[in-house]
Structure formats: structure tokens, C-alpha cells
Design an enzyme around this catalytic site. Structure first.
Site, short mmCIF file in Angstrom:
data_model
loop_
_atom_site.label_atom_id
_atom_site.label_comp_id
_atom_site.label_asym_id
_atom_site.label_seq_id
_atom_site.Cartn_x
_atom_site.Cartn_y
_atom_site.Cartn_z
N CYS A 243 -5.27 -7.24 -10.20
CA CYS A 243 -5.69 -8.55 -10.74
C CYS A 243 -5.71 -8.24 -12.37
CB CYS A 243 -6.99 -9.35 -10.27
SG CYS A 243 -7.61 -10.54 -11.26
N CYS A 296 -0.93 -6.65 14.55
CA CYS A 296 -1.74 -7.90 15.09
C CYS A 296 -3.10 -7.56 16.08
CB CYS A 296 -0.66 -8.72 15.98
SG CYS A 296 -0.28 -7.82 17.67
#
Length: 541
Positions: A243, A296
Site C-alpha cells: 500500500c 479451500c
């Protein structure tokens, strides 16, 4: 096995990802959308190498020098004291030139000290006598021998970047030592160190530039976001993404203040040893320890147990399905002390934050494997799907940090959107993992099966990739809008100035129409067929 996914769709086998029926008339549109999604987007930033940074710095110095009729050394001093903001500098210069010169250490045009020192024969530091051509001085005219100047400068350079503000050695003098004098008298090693400090100053004091925070990287990033667009996610040439606003890892759609608070919270809890990372968990049926090594959350214990459960909440998968467990359920025991209840609440969000980060890391390894496949066939399709998974795992991870702080009536809407995105991502991740195991071997994709199984898988992967993109666009848009009402209504201007931005990374580009993020009406049959549309679909229409 029969599993209810919580959205009205039932699958009868473990191959549920691959065996669901797909309508043929969707194929052409999906293929066209696949091609569109691979087109590169224009980035709001530019990564600069050291040579490019130096060239830009010299260009800015040269332009100011020509404008104000100054030497390059004087222009460099002025720009440094204005944090390399040429417009701010020009305002100060034309408002009060003499006051600015005095403040930065540049002498006036006429300097009586220089004339008075013309016949000097003794150095004012070592007091040795030298011929007139052995002396040097700054603009003030205070003469010192070359050896003393060289030692003075070497000592200053060893002290760090403060050498950029070096003044005349005369105790009462405030005139700056310019780069011209330094280049004339300093050793080559010291000159190079001075140039390095100058380059660092150009980046670190410039509000438009920042160094890449990756260890050993010497690239800088110039950022230019559009007005009102809180897009701060950037990716350096060294492959490190961060960021630009806070230099933490990309955390869209959570703002930088929330990330700072969350990291501080994690550090505090870690220091107090009030929590632990759940990288291994006991099977709820046989209590054998299980390590999560796939992406998952659907887990299956080894034989002979074969118990299937959700990694996050440990619920039986036949009951849990794909409905998700993203909603925090407070403890039923009302006598539980408040501190313990708050710790359990934090543990709920932290476990899911950490689990999605680990899933992202596993998916990133699978992505690297896919990128190494033979480039023929559907390699681009596999790459796009895994890039989508990696990025969506990152986004979903940070939504749990957001969820820890969200309160009030917005919480239900947030958990609804998060649950939709979570469910779709789990399906996509599971589909991609099973496809890797079934259709990838020997460095290539085996797409030559004769029973049409690969074709069904391919269309399923395309649909799930597209749908996960849609759901995460909705989730991100809602969070960046501060959960102000329904996602497709109201203003888009609610994002705070501290929000972290849109990385414009794969599958997460804004789809904006008149300020709205929408799901097209023609997509409803696909959503219903895949079990990804609740009865409350009016929120997404």
C-alpha cells in the site's frame, strides 16, 4: 455424500465442482469476457529505477536553475529546503527572495567578506600558511586550506544525510556549502556518498515518491491517483506489492487506520500470549491432528475416518455446506466474563484472517506452478483463475479485520456481502484445485479427454472466475463506501481519505455505471444454477 450448500443447490458426489450442468449458450459470452479480462489496465503509478530517479532529479534542478537564473548547486539547495516542491519554492522566492536566501544559506549577490579575504595567507582552521591558490571558500568568502576542507567534508559525510545541510566551517557563518565546492575538493568516495544522500532526499522528502519497502530493492514508486480515488495498491518491479499510503501489504478495501489498529491488536495479543495460530486442528470425529495443506476450507480426515468438516468452525460438512460461517455468534453463556467473551470474538476474526492468509500463500504456490506450464491451450485461463483466487484471498483476509471493528446496523449487511463473496471464492478455489489434480500433469494441461469432462470443467472455471469477480467487486465497493446503504444505491463518495486503495489487480477492477456497482440481470440464471444467489437478491440487482 450429499451436501447442502445453504443456497438451495444440492450436489451428490465429491465431484460436485466438475459435474454441475452448464448451459451451452453461455460459452461464447464467457470466452469473449475471458479475452476482455486479460487486457491490461492503466496503472495510476510508475516504478522508477535509480537512473530514472536521478534523471528526473537533475531535470527538476535544471528547470528551476533556468527559471531563477541560479547555478544548479543553488537550485538544488532551494529545492531540498522546499521538500522538492517547485511550486511552493517559486511562491516563496517571488514573495521574498532575500528572506528565502537567508533562510537556506545562500549569500546575497554582493559579499564584502570575499574581498576582505582575498589576501589571506593563513588557514583559519590549521593556521598554516599557504599560497593564495591553495585556499577555497564558500560563497561567504571565508578561506580555508584544501586539506582542512576535505577533512571537514569527510567528517560530515560520515555523519549521515545531514551533510546535505553543510554550512561554512566559520562558527559565526551560516552560508551553505554548495555541491560545486564539494565536487571540487572532496574525494571520489565521499562525492559518491553525497550523491547517494541527495538521491535519497529527492525520494524521501518528495510527497509524490516513496521507496519500495522490500529488503534490498532500490526502486521508487511515483504515485498519481485520480481525484477522489482511494487507490493506493502498487506493485514494484521486484514483485513486492504494498500500500503506497502506509507501506503495509495491500489491504483493499480496509483503510490504513483499521490495518494499523489490527496489526497493533495482533502484536498486543501475541505479546500477552492470549491467542494462538491455528495451523493444526484436531478432527472433530477422531481427534487426530490435521494440518491444512490446501486452499479451500473443506477438510477431509484420512482413512478410515474420512470425516468431512469446515476448517474454520469444525462443523460437519453435510450440515455446513458452502453457506459459510462468516457471521460471529456470541457465546450462549450469559455469565461468561466480558473479557473472555471479547477474547473469543477476537479469536474468531483472527483465525479467519490467518486462515485466509495461509490459503493465499498456498494459492500463490499453485499460481507459480501454473505459470510454469506449457503456454499452449488453456494456460491463460488457469493463470487468470489462480490470480483471481490469490487476490480474492487477500481481500477476504482483510475483510475480517474490518469486521472486527464494524458495529451497529451495518454489521448484518457487511456479513451478508462477505458471506456471498466467501461462498463463491470457496467454490472457485475448490474447482481450481480439483482441476489441477485432474487435468494437469507433466507440465501441461490434458484437455484431450473424449468424454467432454474437461469442457464442462473449463466452462465451470470460467463462470466461477467471473462470478467471484462480481461478488468481490460488490464487497469492495460497499466497504469503500462505508457500508452506506445498499451497494447499488447512494453516493460512492463515502470513502475516507485514509482508505487504502484499489490495486487494479487481476479481477478486481471497478465496474462502475453511473456511480453504481451492479450485477447484470442476465447473470441471474448462472447465479441460481451455481447456488450463489439468495432470495434477497434484490440487494444485488
Amino acid at each position: 455424500m450429499s451436501a447442502d450448500d445453504g443456497f438451495g443447490v444440492h450436489y451428490d458426489t465429491d465431484d460436485d465442482y466438475l459435474d454441475a450442468e452448464v448451459e451451452d449458450d453461455d460459452t461464447a459470452g464467457l470466452l469473449a469476457e475471458e479475452a476482455d479480462s486479460l487486457r491490461p489496465a492503466e496503472l495510476p503509478y510508475q516504478v522508477l529505477k535509480e537512473d530514472e530517479i536521478r534523471r528526473r532529479m537533475e531535470d527538476e534542478i535544471g528547470q528551476l536553475s533556468a527559471l531563477l537564473c541560479l547555478s544548479n548547486s543553488e537550485a538544488s539547495i532551494l529545492l531540498r529546503h522546499s521538500n522538492w516542491d517547485a511550486y511552493k519554492l517559486q511562491d516563496s522566492w517571488f514573495t521574498n527572495e532575500s528572506e528565502l536566501r537567508h533562510r537556506v544559506g545562500l549569500s546575497a549577490t554582493d559579499n564584502p567578506t570575499a574581498a576582505a579575504a582575498a589576501n589571506q595567507s593563513d588557514c583559519r582552521i590549521c593556521f598554516d600558511s599557504f599560497s593564495p591558490d591553495s585556499f577555497n571558500s564558500a560563497a561567504c568568502g571565508h578561506q580555508f586550506c584544501r586539506d582542512c576542507w576535505r577533512q571537514y567534508f569527510a567528517t560530515s559525510v560520515n555523519g549521515g544525510p545531514g551533510t546535505l545541510n553543510l554550512r561554512c566551517p566559520e562558527p559565526s557563518c551560516t552560508i551553505a556549502v554548495t555541491e560545486d565546492l564539494i565536487n571540487k575538493i572532496a574525494d571520489e568516495i565521499d562525492r559518491k556518498r553525497y550523491q547517494k544522500y541527495l538521491l535519497r532526499s529527492y525520494v524521501e522528502e518528495n510527497r509524490k515518491l516513496k521507496w519500495c519497502p522490500a529488503a534490498g530493492c532500490e526502486h521508487a514508486v511515483q504515485f498519481a491517483a485520480a481525484a477522489g480515488d482511494p487507490n493506493y495498491d502498487v506493485s514494484c518491479l521486484c514483485s513486492h506489492a504494498f500500500c503506497w499510503n502506509c507501506c503495509e501489504e495491500p489491504h483493499r478495501p480496509v483503510n490504513c487506520i483499521t490495518v494499523k489498529n489490527w496489526i497493533a491488536k495482533n502484536d498486543l495479543e501475541s505479546a500477552n500470549e492470549n491467542w494462538k495460530k491455528a495451523y493444526t486442528k484436531p478432527c472433530p470425529n477422531c481427534s487426530k491432528p490435521i494440518e491444512k495443506n490446501a486452499g479451500c476450507m473443506r477438510m477431509k480426515c484420512a482413512a478410515p475416518c474420512n470425516y468431512q468438516f469446515c476448517w474454520l468452525c469444525l462443523q460437519n460438512w453435510d450440515v455446513h455446506g458452502y453457506g459459510g460461517c462468516n457471521q460471529y455468534q456470541p457465546p450462549e453463556d450469559s455469565t461468561l466474563p466480558q473479557l473472555r467473551a471479547e477474547l473469543q470474538r477476537y479469536q474468531h476474526y483472527y483465525d479467519r484472517w490467518a486462515a485466509n492468509e495461509k490459503s493465499r500463500q498456498i494459492a500463490a504456490k499453485d499460481l507459480a506452478e501454473v505459470r510454469g506450464l506449457d503456454e499452449s491451450g488453456d494456460t491463460k485461463l488457469f493463470i487468470e483463475a489462480w490470480e483471481q483466487i490469490v487476490e480474492c484471498r487477500r481481500v477476504l483476509k482483510w475483510t475480517y479485520a474490518y469486521g472486527f471493528y464494524v458495529v451497529g446496523g451495518r454489521k448484518e449487511f457487511f456479513e451478508y456481502l462477505q458471506g456471498q463473496a466467501y461462498t463463491c471464492l470457496e467454490r472457485l478455489h475448490g474447482c481450481a484445485e480439483k482441476g489441477m489434480k485432474r487435468f494437469v500433469s507433466d507440465g501441461r494441461i490434458r484437455d484431450d479427454d473424449g468424454d467432454g469432462e474437461y469442457v464442462s470443467f473449463r466452462i465451470k472455471l470460467l463462470e466461477l472466475t467471473k462470478l467471484s469477480k462480481t461478488y468481490f467487486e460488490n464487497l469492495v465497493a460497499a466497504l469503500e463506501n462505508g457500508l452506506a446503504g445498499d451497494i447499488d444505491g447512494g453516493s460512492r463518495g463515502g470513502a475516507s481519505s485514509g482508505d487504502s486503495g484499489l490495486g487494479r489487480r487481476v479481477g478486481l477492477k471497478d465496474r462502475r455505471r453511473s456511480g453504481r456497482v451492479v450485477v447484470n440481470e442476465e447473470e441471474y440464471p448462472k447465479l441460481e444454477r451455481l447456488g450463489l444467489l439468495k432470495a434477497r437478491r434484490s440487494r444485488l440487482s
